[in-house]
Design a protein around this motif. Structure first.
Motif, PDB file in Angstrom:
ATOM      1  N   ARG A  32     -35.142   6.567  23.671  1.00 53.22           N
ATOM      2  CA  ARG A  32     -35.680   5.916  22.259  1.00 53.22           C
ATOM      3  C   ARG A  32     -34.644   5.342  21.536  1.00 53.22           C
ATOM      4  NH1 ARG A  32     -40.594   7.839  21.262  1.00 53.22           N
ATOM      5  NH2 ARG A  32     -41.455   9.646  22.539  1.00 53.22           N
ATOM      6  N   ASP A  33     -34.674   4.360  20.852  1.00 55.55           N
ATOM      7  CA  ASP A  33     -33.693   3.389  20.168  1.00 55.55           C
ATOM      8  C   ASP A  33     -32.824   4.335  19.266  1.00 55.55           C
ATOM      9  OD1 ASP A  33     -32.411   1.375  19.099  1.00 55.55           O
ATOM     10  OD2 ASP A  33     -33.993   0.823  17.814  1.00 55.55           O
ATOM     11  N   PRO A  34     -31.600   4.153  19.541  1.00 51.37           N
ATOM     12  CA  PRO A  34     -30.677   4.887  18.579  1.00 51.37           C
ATOM     13  C   PRO A  34     -30.570   4.198  17.451  1.00 51.37           C
ATOM     14  CG  PRO A  34     -29.617   4.662  20.682  1.00 51.37           C
ATOM     15  CD  PRO A  34     -30.842   3.750  20.679  1.00 51.37           C
ATOM     16  N   ALA A  35     -31.470   4.982  16.273  1.00 55.38           N
ATOM     17  CA  ALA A  35     -31.351   4.401  15.068  1.00 55.38           C
ATOM     18  C   ALA A  35     -31.317   5.341  13.859  1.00 55.38           C
ATOM     19  CB  ALA A  35     -32.514   3.540  14.939  1.00 55.38           C
ATOM     20  N   HIS A  79     -38.635  11.155  18.759  1.00 54.61           N
ATOM     21  CA  HIS A  79     -39.370  10.129  17.779  1.00 54.61           C
ATOM     22  C   HIS A  79     -38.686   8.699  18.074  1.00 54.61           C
ATOM     23  CE1 HIS A  79     -41.677  13.125  15.953  1.00 54.61           C
ATOM     24  NE2 HIS A  79     -40.273  13.765  15.773  1.00 54.61           N
ATOM     25  N   GLY A  80     -39.340   7.624  17.666  1.00 53.70           N
ATOM     26  CA  GLY A  80     -38.663   6.260  17.928  1.00 53.70           C
ATOM     27  C   GLY A  80     -39.022   5.179  19.000  1.00 53.70           C
ATOM     28  N   GLU A  81     -38.827   4.062  18.892  1.00 53.83           N
ATOM     29  CA  GLU A  81     -39.340   3.157  19.829  1.00 53.83           C
ATOM     30  C   GLU A  81     -38.797   3.236  21.013  1.00 53.83           C
ATOM     31  OE1 GLU A  81     -40.372  -1.479  19.640  1.00 53.83           O
ATOM     32  OE2 GLU A  81     -38.337  -1.095  18.934  1.00 53.83           O
ATOM     33  N   THR A 142     -29.515  -3.190  19.380  1.00 53.65           N
ATOM     34  CA  THR A 142     -30.850  -3.156  20.081  1.00 53.65           C
ATOM     35  C   THR A 142     -31.417  -4.499  19.518  1.00 53.65           C
ATOM     36  OG1 THR A 142     -30.894  -0.845  19.729  1.00 53.65           O
ATOM     37  CG2 THR A 142     -32.793  -2.049  20.009  1.00 53.65           C
ATOM     38  N   HIS A 143     -31.774  -5.236  20.598  1.00 57.90           N
ATOM     39  CA  HIS A 143     -32.536  -6.413  20.359  1.00 57.90           C
ATOM     40  C   HIS A 143     -33.771  -6.750  21.273  1.00 57.90           C
ATOM     41  CE1 HIS A 143     -32.934 -10.627  18.991  1.00 57.90           C
ATOM     42  NE2 HIS A 143     -33.274 -11.038  20.618  1.00 57.90           N
ATOM     43  N   ALA A 144     -34.799  -7.118  20.827  1.00 61.38           N
ATOM     44  CA  ALA A 144     -36.009  -7.504  21.967  1.00 61.38           C
ATOM     45  C   ALA A 144     -36.555  -6.089  22.761  1.00 61.38           C
ATOM     46  CB  ALA A 144     -35.570  -8.498  22.626  1.00 61.38           C
ATOM     47  N   ARG A 145     -36.525  -4.921  21.814  1.00 58.37           N
ATOM     48  CA  ARG A 145     -36.668  -3.847  22.537  1.00 58.37           C
ATOM     49  C   ARG A 145     -35.733  -3.381  23.653  1.00 58.37           C
ATOM     50  NH1 ARG A 145     -43.017  -3.100  23.717  1.00 58.37           N
ATOM     51  NH2 ARG A 145     -42.209  -0.936  23.635  1.00 58.37           N
ATOM     52  N   THR A 146     -34.599  -3.617  23.704  1.00 59.82           N
ATOM     53  CA  THR A 146     -33.717  -3.481  24.707  1.00 59.82           C
ATOM     54  C   THR A 146     -32.422  -3.048  23.914  1.00 59.82           C
ATOM     55  OG1 THR A 146     -34.584  -5.230  26.237  1.00 59.82           O
ATOM     56  CG2 THR A 146     -32.465  -4.437  26.564  1.00 59.82           C
ATOM     57  N   TYR A 147     -31.655  -1.746  24.366  1.00 56.84           N
ATOM     58  CA  TYR A 147     -30.483  -1.273  23.859  1.00 56.84           C
ATOM     59  C   TYR A 147     -29.498  -1.801  24.663  1.00 56.84           C
ATOM     60  CZ  TYR A 147     -27.409   2.467  22.473  1.00 56.84           C
ATOM     61  OH  TYR A 147     -26.029   3.129  21.759  1.00 56.84           O
ATOM     62  N   PHE A 148     -28.557  -2.477  24.239  1.00 56.97           N
ATOM     63  CA  PHE A 148     -27.207  -3.128  24.798  1.00 56.97           C
ATOM     64  C   PHE A 148     -26.135  -2.193  24.688  1.00 56.97           C
ATOM     65  CE2 PHE A 148     -30.274  -6.322  23.950  1.00 56.97           C
ATOM     66  CZ  PHE A 148     -30.234  -7.280  25.088  1.00 56.97           C
ATOM     67  N   LEU A 149     -25.290  -1.865  25.833  1.00 59.37           N
ATOM     68  CA  LEU A 149     -24.078  -1.121  25.789  1.00 59.37           C
ATOM     69  C   LEU A 149     -23.191  -2.202  26.533  1.00 59.37           C
ATOM     70  CD1 LEU A 149     -24.729   2.549  26.603  1.00 59.37           C
ATOM     71  CD2 LEU A 149     -24.156   1.480  24.350  1.00 59.37           C
ATOM     72  N   ILE A 150     -22.080  -2.749  25.975  1.00 58.46           N
ATOM     73  CA  ILE A 150     -21.319  -3.898  26.403  1.00 58.46           C
ATOM     74  C   ILE A 150     -19.883  -3.488  26.116  1.00 58.46           C
ATOM     75  CG2 ILE A 150     -20.433  -6.236  25.862  1.00 58.46           C
ATOM     76  CD1 ILE A 150     -23.206  -7.097  24.936  1.00 58.46           C
ATOM     77  N   GLY A 151     -19.151  -3.186  27.197  1.00 56.30           N
ATOM     78  CA  GLY A 151     -17.665  -2.608  27.116  1.00 56.30           C
ATOM     79  C   GLY A 151     -16.912  -2.842  28.531  1.00 56.30           C
ATOM     80  N   GLY A 152     -16.163  -1.728  28.765  1.00 58.96           N
ATOM     81  CA  GLY A 152     -15.252  -2.016  29.849  1.00 58.96           C
ATOM     82  C   GLY A 152     -15.322  -0.792  30.884  1.00 58.96           C
ATOM     83  N   ARG A 153     -14.537  -0.708  31.912  1.00 56.76           N
ATOM     84  CA  ARG A 153     -14.553   0.036  33.038  1.00 56.76           C
ATOM     85  C   ARG A 153     -14.431   1.500  32.722  1.00 56.76           C
ATOM     86  NH1 ARG A 153      -9.573  -0.865  36.699  1.00 56.76           N
ATOM     87  NH2 ARG A 153      -8.442   0.489  35.032  1.00 56.76           N
ATOM     88  N   PRO A 200     -23.106   8.115  12.215  1.00 53.72           N
ATOM     89  CA  PRO A 200     -22.599   7.510  13.849  1.00 53.72           C
ATOM     90  C   PRO A 200     -23.723   7.633  14.625  1.00 53.72           C
ATOM     91  CG  PRO A 200     -21.594   9.483  13.302  1.00 53.72           C
ATOM     92  CD  PRO A 200     -22.323   9.331  11.893  1.00 53.72           C
ATOM     93  N   SER A 201     -23.876   6.501  15.217  1.00 50.50           N
ATOM     94  CA  SER A 201     -24.628   6.493  16.445  1.00 50.50           C
ATOM     95  C   SER A 201     -24.722   7.319  17.334  1.00 50.50           C
ATOM     96  CB  SER A 201     -25.010   5.108  16.901  1.00 50.50           C
ATOM     97  OG  SER A 201     -25.106   4.218  16.032  1.00 50.50           O
ATOM     98  N   GLU A 202     -25.579   7.887  17.813  1.00 57.43           N
ATOM     99  CA  GLU A 202     -25.609   8.616  19.189  1.00 57.43           C
ATOM    100  C   GLU A 202     -26.619   8.925  20.101  1.00 57.43           C
ATOM    101  OE1 GLU A 202     -24.403  13.625  19.839  1.00 57.43           O
ATOM    102  OE2 GLU A 202     -24.833  12.829  17.650  1.00 57.43           O
ATOM    103  N   VAL A 203     -26.380   8.867  21.184  1.00 60.46           N
ATOM    104  CA  VAL A 203     -27.432   8.993  22.500  1.00 60.46           C
ATOM    105  C   VAL A 203     -27.609  10.523  22.983  1.00 60.46           C
ATOM    106  CG1 VAL A 203     -28.643   8.067  24.403  1.00 60.46           C
ATOM    107  CG2 VAL A 203     -27.486   6.476  22.775  1.00 60.46           C
ATOM    108  N   LEU A 204     -28.434  11.230  22.585  1.00 57.95           N
ATOM    109  CA  LEU A 204     -28.818  12.604  23.269  1.00 57.95           C
ATOM    110  C   LEU A 204     -29.334  12.354  24.668  1.00 57.95           C
ATOM    111  CD1 LEU A 204     -30.399  14.322  20.193  1.00 57.95           C
ATOM    112  CD2 LEU A 204     -27.709  13.964  20.663  1.00 57.95           C
ATOM    113  N   ILE A 205     -28.567  13.282  25.486  1.00 63.79           N
ATOM    114  CA  ILE A 205     -28.826  13.190  26.952  1.00 63.79           C
ATOM    115  C   ILE A 205     -29.584  14.505  27.129  1.00 63.79           C
ATOM    116  CG2 ILE A 205     -28.017  13.118  29.335  1.00 63.79           C
ATOM    117  CD1 ILE A 205     -25.765  11.199  28.334  1.00 63.79           C
ATOM    118  N   CYS A 206     -30.661  14.297  27.544  1.00 64.08           N
ATOM    119  CA  CYS A 206     -31.721  15.817  27.550  1.00 64.08           C
ATOM    120  C   CYS A 206     -32.119  15.681  29.071  1.00 64.08           C
ATOM    121  CB  CYS A 206     -32.719  15.969  26.708  1.00 64.08           C
ATOM    122  SG  CYS A 206     -32.171  15.801  25.106  1.00 64.08           S
TER     123      CYS A 206
END
Length: 221
Positions: A32-35, A79-81, A142-153, A200-206
């Protein structure tokens, strides 16, 4: 870990991209979108494969990893998209605004099987943790119903260990055999702060097994 993927080589203008996605969908895993707080809920298979996909992304600097999650079995919590997930290094030059065009250009892919190196992932995760004041973070949007994570190793490697922990210990939690979800980990300190401040944004992993729950047995039972 062995990952069975489909590989694509789409072109947008003069540039060729390399995109991979799981060959079979993560049917019982959703995001679900982190918003600003999102929820990633999955069974053992989904969380294990996400650990492998983050590990693969960590060491594939010129590959875009696309994980379709919108067409999963709809979760009965949260809840959320519902959104897909894309992982990429900055070197790919991926711009989220151009992703819909790139996704449409994927066409027919070819099978690809890769193996991840868990020991190497652990080393890079520890290196990330050992530098509290000089860490590379994952840029998120988040863009076009896609959550992007861009970063490094190292940041991707540390995130991979969170999914590995959730996959391994989630089935051992109390009451999951009754269909209850269990919060196991989260992505927060790996993420760049969002612009404009606020929570702050957060993604809960369940962890949550899929129904019917009679099929699920906690390890050791």
């Amino acid at each position: 870990m062995e990952l069975r993927l489909t590989q694509f080589r789409p072109r947008t203008g003069p540039r060729e991209h390399r995109v991979v996605r799981p060959r079979t969908p993560l049917r019982h895993t959703s995001l679900r979108d982190p918003a600003p707080i999102g929820m990633l809920m999955g069974d053992h298979d989904g969380l294990s494969r996400l650990a492998g996909l983050f590990s693969f992304a960590a060491h594939s600097r010129h590959t875009v990893v696309h994980v379709p999650l919108r067409d999963c079995v709809p979760p009965d919590e949260g809840h959320g998209e519902l959104v897909d997930l894309v992982l990429a290094h900055s070197e790919t030059g991926l711009r989220p605004s151009k992703w819909p065009e790139l996704r449409r250009a994927l066409g027919r892919g070819t099978p690809l099987t890769v193996r991840t190196d868990e020991a190497r992932t652990e080393r890079h995760a520890r290196a990330w943790l050992a530098r509290p004041y000089d860490r590379g973070l994952l840029r998120q949007t988040t863009h076009a119903r896609t959550y992007f994570l861009i970063g490094g190793r190292e940041a991707f490697s540390y995130a991979a260990t969170a999914f590995s922990y959730a996959a391994g210990w989630g089935p051992r939690q109390k009451r999951v055999a009754e269909g209850r979800s269990a919060f196991m980990a989260g992505l927060q300190y790996e993420l760049e702060p969002t612009r404009g401040g606020g929570h702050p944004s957060e993604v809960l992993i369940c962890f949550k097994p899929y129904p019917p729950y009679a099929h699920f047995k906690r390890p050791g039972r």
